[in-house]
Design a protein around this motif. Sequence first.
Motif, PDB file in Angstrom:
ATOM      1  N   PHE A 210      -9.408  15.940   3.894  1.00  0.00           N
ATOM      2  CA  PHE A 210      -8.860  15.118   2.804  1.00  0.00           C
ATOM      3  C   PHE A 210      -7.504  14.887   2.920  1.00  0.00           C
ATOM      4  O   PHE A 210      -6.636  14.731   2.026  1.00  0.00           O
TER       5      PHE A 210
ATOM      6  N   PRO B 243      -4.129  13.021   2.970  1.00  0.00           N
ATOM      7  CA  PRO B 243      -3.955  12.029   2.629  1.00  0.00           C
ATOM      8  C   PRO B 243      -3.269  11.181   4.001  1.00  0.00           C
ATOM      9  O   PRO B 243      -3.440   9.832   3.986  1.00  0.00           O
TER      10      PRO B 243
ATOM     11  N   ARG C 103     -14.980  15.866  -9.376  1.00  0.00           N
ATOM     12  CA  ARG C 103     -14.852  15.103  -8.185  1.00  0.00           C
ATOM     13  C   ARG C 103     -15.452  15.840  -7.079  1.00  0.00           C
ATOM     14  O   ARG C 103     -16.043  15.164  -6.215  1.00  0.00           O
TER      15      ARG C 103
ATOM     16  N   MET D 270     -11.150   6.596   5.095  1.00  0.00           N
ATOM     17  CA  MET D 270     -10.151   7.084   5.623  1.00  0.00           C
ATOM     18  C   MET D 270      -9.677   6.375   6.771  1.00  0.00           C
ATOM     19  O   MET D 270      -8.493   6.321   7.103  1.00  0.00           O
TER      20      MET D 270
ATOM     21  N   LEU E 242     -11.379   8.110  -7.070  1.00  0.00           N
ATOM     22  CA  LEU E 242     -11.113   8.312  -5.581  1.00  0.00           C
ATOM     23  C   LEU E 242     -10.834   7.241  -4.744  1.00  0.00           C
ATOM     24  O   LEU E 242     -10.169   7.207  -3.718  1.00  0.00           O
TER      25      LEU E 242
ATOM     26  N   ILE F 227      -9.225   4.009  -0.003  1.00  0.00           N
ATOM     27  CA  ILE F 227      -8.724   5.405  -0.673  1.00  0.00           C
ATOM     28  C   ILE F 227      -7.756   5.300  -1.532  1.00  0.00           C
ATOM     29  O   ILE F 227      -6.718   4.747  -1.393  1.00  0.00           O
TER      30      ILE F 227
ATOM     31  N   ARG G 276      -4.798   7.003  -2.730  1.00  0.00           N
ATOM     32  CA  ARG G 276      -3.833   7.876  -2.280  1.00  0.00           C
ATOM     33  C   ARG G 276      -3.614   9.031  -3.301  1.00  0.00           C
ATOM     34  O   ARG G 276      -3.519  10.323  -3.215  1.00  0.00           O
TER      35      ARG G 276
ATOM     36  N   LEU H 193      -6.037  11.366  -4.004  1.00  0.00           N
ATOM     37  CA  LEU H 193      -6.499  12.335  -3.352  1.00  0.00           C
ATOM     38  C   LEU H 193      -5.410  13.437  -3.014  1.00  0.00           C
ATOM     39  O   LEU H 193      -5.804  14.604  -2.864  1.00  0.00           O
TER      40      LEU H 193
ATOM     41  N   ASN I 197      -6.243  17.188  -3.522  1.00  0.00           N
ATOM     42  CA  ASN I 197      -5.934  18.408  -2.595  1.00  0.00           C
ATOM     43  C   ASN I 197      -4.778  19.524  -3.242  1.00  0.00           C
ATOM     44  O   ASN I 197      -5.346  20.503  -2.725  1.00  0.00           O
TER      45      ASN I 197
END
Lengths: 132, 132
Positions: A104, A106, B22, B39, B71, B88, B90, B93, B97
């Motif tokens: 995951f 970015p 999520r 991705m 997401l 995605i 960002r 994400l 993370n």
Amino acid sequence: MLNYISEETHPAPVNLELLTERLKVLAEPKRLLIFNLLMEGVQCNCELGDSLQIPPNLISHHLSKLRAVGLVNVERDAVDSRWVYYSINRAALEELNAAFGAFFDPNRIQPRQPKCGPQALVIPSEISVAKK
Amino acid sequence: MLNYISEETHPAPVNLELLTERLKVLAEPKRLLIFNLLMEGVQCNCELGDSLQIPPNLISHHLSKLRAVGLVNVERDAVDSRWVYYSINRAALEELNAAFGAFFDPNRIQPRQPKCGPQALVIPSEISVAKK
DNA sequence: AATATAGTTCAACATATATTGAATTATATT
DNA sequence: AATATAATTCAATATATGTTGAACTATATT
């Protein structure tokens, strides 16, 4: 079990099967709460149940799921083996963290490379011209 | 919806409700494969379906789940609005993370603090003695 | 030896959700 | 105007899994 067939053309940076398996186990509200308590060092079935107001058999069930994917360890009390203590498997947690972070990340996000849609008809030739 | 009642006595370092939501969406093999392709910048429904050998309506379904938790973003082609492009998110994400890393940080693991089991009867008094 | 305790296992049930095929929407092409 | 295309929505079904209560195991206590 799913065939991760796109692995050949679109390799993921981690073992997706293992990651899915572990996320599936963690993606459950009560298990995440149990996991949170274990992070704090609480370990016997009874205390988990007391804190979360969940019957012991259900705690057992969720703990067995966490154990099945290697995230949690078990140990019996040396003095009175009726008591069972659970703890986080640090190595597995580190592995999970690394895999999650890698997948995951970015920075892995790539811009669109149109292979379909109106632009797909135009751009490839433009690229081939630009390359020369 | 679950009552995260233990939050009061055992606060987690992140919003557990959002994290669970999520993770639940990501903890599905096909969705993780779709996410992996996104991705790489692939974005239209058709190409996702082609790559993964999954019918378009099922791709739609999984994409809507990914969108529902923020997401994934959607965008229609400016020239031919029949095409829909996915990407995605960002910011989401990065948020995910950070939350994951904070919650599953191995350094959060604490040693056992026995409040039940045979040792629970002994140690508390020892601690109170040691403190004086 | 009988009882109590900590925990697990089991079968039955409830619930959530992935999957499927058909119908529908909206736009573009002929 | 009629047809084709990309995608979504819908209802029905299949499947997986969380939950419950009872039965069971193993050990410790009396």
